[in-house]
Scaffold this motif. Sequence first.
Motif, PDB file in Angstrom:
ATOM      1  N   GLN A   1      76.584  43.156 133.394  1.00  0.00           N
ATOM      2  CA  GLN A   1      78.072  42.641 133.500  1.00  0.00           C
ATOM      3  C   GLN A   1      78.046  41.478 134.333  1.00  0.00           C
ATOM      4  N   ILE A   2      78.333  40.333 133.688  1.00  0.00           N
ATOM      5  CA  ILE A   2      78.374  38.854 134.257  1.00  0.00           C
ATOM      6  C   ILE A   2      79.750  38.260 134.089  1.00  0.00           C
ATOM      7  N   ASP A   3      79.964  37.287 134.872  1.00  0.00           N
ATOM      8  CA  ASP A   3      81.229  36.652 134.500  1.00  0.00           C
ATOM      9  C   ASP A   3      81.128  35.236 134.440  1.00  0.00           C
ATOM     10  N   HIS A   4      79.769  34.787 134.194  1.00  0.00           N
ATOM     11  CA  HIS A   4      79.228  33.349 134.135  1.00  0.00           C
ATOM     12  C   HIS A   4      78.109  33.470 133.542  1.00  0.00           C
ATOM     13  N   ALA A   5      77.670  32.108 132.839  1.00  0.00           N
ATOM     14  CA  ALA A   5      76.335  32.191 132.168  1.00  0.00           C
ATOM     15  C   ALA A   5      75.353  30.949 133.143  1.00  0.00           C
ATOM     16  N   ASP A   6      74.469  31.474 133.801  1.00  0.00           N
ATOM     17  CA  ASP A   6      73.633  30.292 134.522  1.00  0.00           C
ATOM     18  C   ASP A   6      72.198  30.616 134.198  1.00  0.00           C
ATOM     19  N   ALA A   7      71.211  29.918 134.733  1.00  0.00           N
ATOM     20  CA  ALA A   7      70.041  30.010 134.530  1.00  0.00           C
ATOM     21  C   ALA A   7      69.179  31.308 134.640  1.00  0.00           C
ATOM     22  N   ASN A   8      70.122  32.309 135.239  1.00  0.00           N
ATOM     23  CA  ASN A   8      69.548  33.627 135.503  1.00  0.00           C
ATOM     24  C   ASN A   8      70.040  34.709 134.627  1.00  0.00           C
ATOM     25  N   SER A   9      71.071  34.303 133.766  1.00  0.00           N
ATOM     26  CA  SER A   9      71.437  35.000 132.772  1.00  0.00           C
ATOM     27  C   SER A   9      70.429  35.394 131.619  1.00  0.00           C
ATOM     28  N   LEU A  10      70.614  36.621 130.909  1.00  0.00           N
ATOM     29  CA  LEU A  10      69.526  36.831 129.994  1.00  0.00           C
ATOM     30  C   LEU A  10      70.188  37.121 128.769  1.00  0.00           C
ATOM     31  N   LEU A  11      70.267  36.100 127.556  1.00  0.00           N
ATOM     32  CA  LEU A  11      70.848  36.360 126.359  1.00  0.00           C
ATOM     33  C   LEU A  11      70.040  37.296 125.353  1.00  0.00           C
ATOM     34  N   TRP A  12      70.927  38.373 125.289  1.00  0.00           N
ATOM     35  CA  TRP A  12      70.489  39.481 124.370  1.00  0.00           C
ATOM     36  C   TRP A  12      70.711  39.316 122.761  1.00  0.00           C
ATOM     37  N   GLY A  13      71.756  38.866 122.300  1.00  0.00           N
ATOM     38  CA  GLY A  13      72.271  38.802 121.140  1.00  0.00           C
ATOM     39  C   GLY A  13      73.109  37.749 120.800  1.00  0.00           C
ATOM     40  N   ILE A  14      73.540  37.739 119.352  1.00  0.00           N
ATOM     41  CA  ILE A  14      74.140  36.572 118.953  1.00  0.00           C
ATOM     42  C   ILE A  14      75.281  37.481 117.921  1.00  0.00           C
ATOM     43  N   ALA A  15      76.575  37.016 118.265  1.00  0.00           N
ATOM     44  CA  ALA A  15      77.858  37.844 117.325  1.00  0.00           C
ATOM     45  C   ALA A  15      77.846  37.697 115.765  1.00  0.00           C
ATOM     46  N   SER A  16      77.545  38.633 115.248  1.00  0.00           N
ATOM     47  CA  SER A  16      77.423  38.509 113.638  1.00  0.00           C
ATOM     48  C   SER A  16      78.667  39.397 112.764  1.00  0.00           C
ATOM     49  N   ALA A  17      79.066  40.613 113.423  1.00  0.00           N
ATOM     50  CA  ALA A  17      79.877  41.306 112.701  1.00  0.00           C
ATOM     51  C   ALA A  17      80.832  42.289 113.418  1.00  0.00           C
ATOM     52  N   GLN A  18      82.113  42.549 112.921  1.00  0.00           N
ATOM     53  CA  GLN A  18      82.859  43.680 113.327  1.00  0.00           C
ATOM     54  C   GLN A  18      82.800  44.751 112.509  1.00  0.00           C
ATOM     55  N   LEU A  19      82.493  46.032 113.252  1.00  0.00           N
ATOM     56  CA  LEU A  19      82.217  47.136 112.513  1.00  0.00           C
ATOM     57  C   LEU A  19      83.455  48.314 112.726  1.00  0.00           C
ATOM     58  N   TYR A  20      83.671  48.994 111.863  1.00  0.00           N
ATOM     59  CA  TYR A  20      84.907  49.879 111.923  1.00  0.00           C
ATOM     60  C   TYR A  20      84.900  51.163 111.082  1.00  0.00           C
ATOM     61  N   ASP A  21      85.434  52.095 111.416  1.00  0.00           N
ATOM     62  CA  ASP A  21      85.643  53.206 110.258  1.00  0.00           C
ATOM     63  C   ASP A  21      87.026  53.264 109.699  1.00  0.00           C
ATOM     64  N   GLU A  22      87.406  54.064 108.875  1.00  0.00           N
ATOM     65  CA  GLU A  22      88.666  53.993 108.245  1.00  0.00           C
ATOM     66  C   GLU A  22      89.154  55.426 108.411  1.00  0.00           C
ATOM     67  N   ASP A  23      90.501  55.775 108.629  1.00  0.00           N
ATOM     68  CA  ASP A  23      91.183  57.161 108.656  1.00  0.00           C
ATOM     69  C   ASP A  23      91.313  57.412 107.306  1.00  0.00           C
ATOM     70  N   ALA A  24      92.025  58.793 107.278  1.00  0.00           N
ATOM     71  CA  ALA A  24      92.428  59.253 106.036  1.00  0.00           C
ATOM     72  C   ALA A  24      93.440  58.361 105.295  1.00  0.00           C
ATOM     73  N   ASN A  25      93.958  57.564 105.879  1.00  0.00           N
ATOM     74  CA  ASN A  25      94.946  56.425 105.298  1.00  0.00           C
ATOM     75  C   ASN A  25      94.318  55.331 105.138  1.00  0.00           C
ATOM     76  N   GLN A  26      92.941  55.113 105.209  1.00  0.00           N
ATOM     77  CA  GLN A  26      92.434  53.752 105.220  1.00  0.00           C
ATOM     78  C   GLN A  26      92.548  52.805 106.248  1.00  0.00           C
ATOM     79  N   GLN A  27      93.182  53.243 107.165  1.00  0.00           N
ATOM     80  CA  GLN A  27      93.398  52.333 108.362  1.00  0.00           C
ATOM     81  C   GLN A  27      92.446  52.163 109.128  1.00  0.00           C
ATOM     82  N   ALA A  28      91.976  51.003 109.613  1.00  0.00           N
ATOM     83  CA  ALA A  28      90.931  50.831 110.504  1.00  0.00           C
ATOM     84  C   ALA A  28      90.896  51.463 111.695  1.00  0.00           C
ATOM     85  N   ILE A  29      89.819  52.080 112.155  1.00  0.00           N
ATOM     86  CA  ILE A  29      89.804  52.683 113.472  1.00  0.00           C
ATOM     87  C   ILE A  29      88.338  52.611 114.092  1.00  0.00           C
TER      88      ILE A  29
END
Length: 272
Positions: A183-211
Amino acid sequence: MRIKPIPQGLLILLLASTGSAQAIVGGIDTSAFGQVSNGVQIAPNWVVTARHVGLGLGDTFSNGYGSSPVAARYNMGGGAFPLNDLALVRLADSINAPVLNLNASALGAGSSYDIAATIVTGRNQVPRGYAWSSVREFMPTYDEDDAGPMPPLDVNWLVTYLDGFGAPYVQGGDSGGALFLGQIDHADANSLLWGIASAQLYDEDANQQAINYRSGFVQLASYRNWIDSTMSTDLADGQMASWMISSVPEPAPQALLALGLLALAWRRHRLR
């Protein structure tokens, strides 16, 4: 579970119509992650981004520290999204910014994690530019045709969500953003980059609404050999990524025993 890419092209449409639609859902205003834009600067002349982000030769990369034309772009293989959604971009001019360390420690497949992490939008300024979440699972492959003739795709996603699957999560325009360890609130030389944003994932309910919204980030450690070899082969500047080993847990034994069940569940995934 369904997935939705968060392409950079969508960012342009959303900003043109609303002026503020591109932002992490449930995020906090920030201008303190200057290395992060539609890619993340990892060296004076190098940016890592999602492969589906349209950042090509002649385009201008801009972040909180400056801007530069794109001189070269390298994609991690070919194929359609979401396969290996990672790319490297070399800038024509260096940008003076604190160099981020990349997390060299890779998670193994499993869903028993609960590791504090920070997600940062692909444009990183206001509104709602960053948020604290948790990495709950590592998803190495995605089966887009429900165990049909097509083989599973390598995605190597770190999946983030909180209890209840509520905010925060990424949306359109956040592609190429960052996942930091802790949990950080800024990026400096000590910050550790873990991943790159790629996708939004979700399920669908019985009415095919995203949840049950989640966010998928490409784990950089899964591609360390490719990142290092690509940067070393390009002889323009001799710059290399800086890697640091962190302490990440192994999946709990019960999660390892459940991998077969997880694999069966993944076969029901569909690409929207």
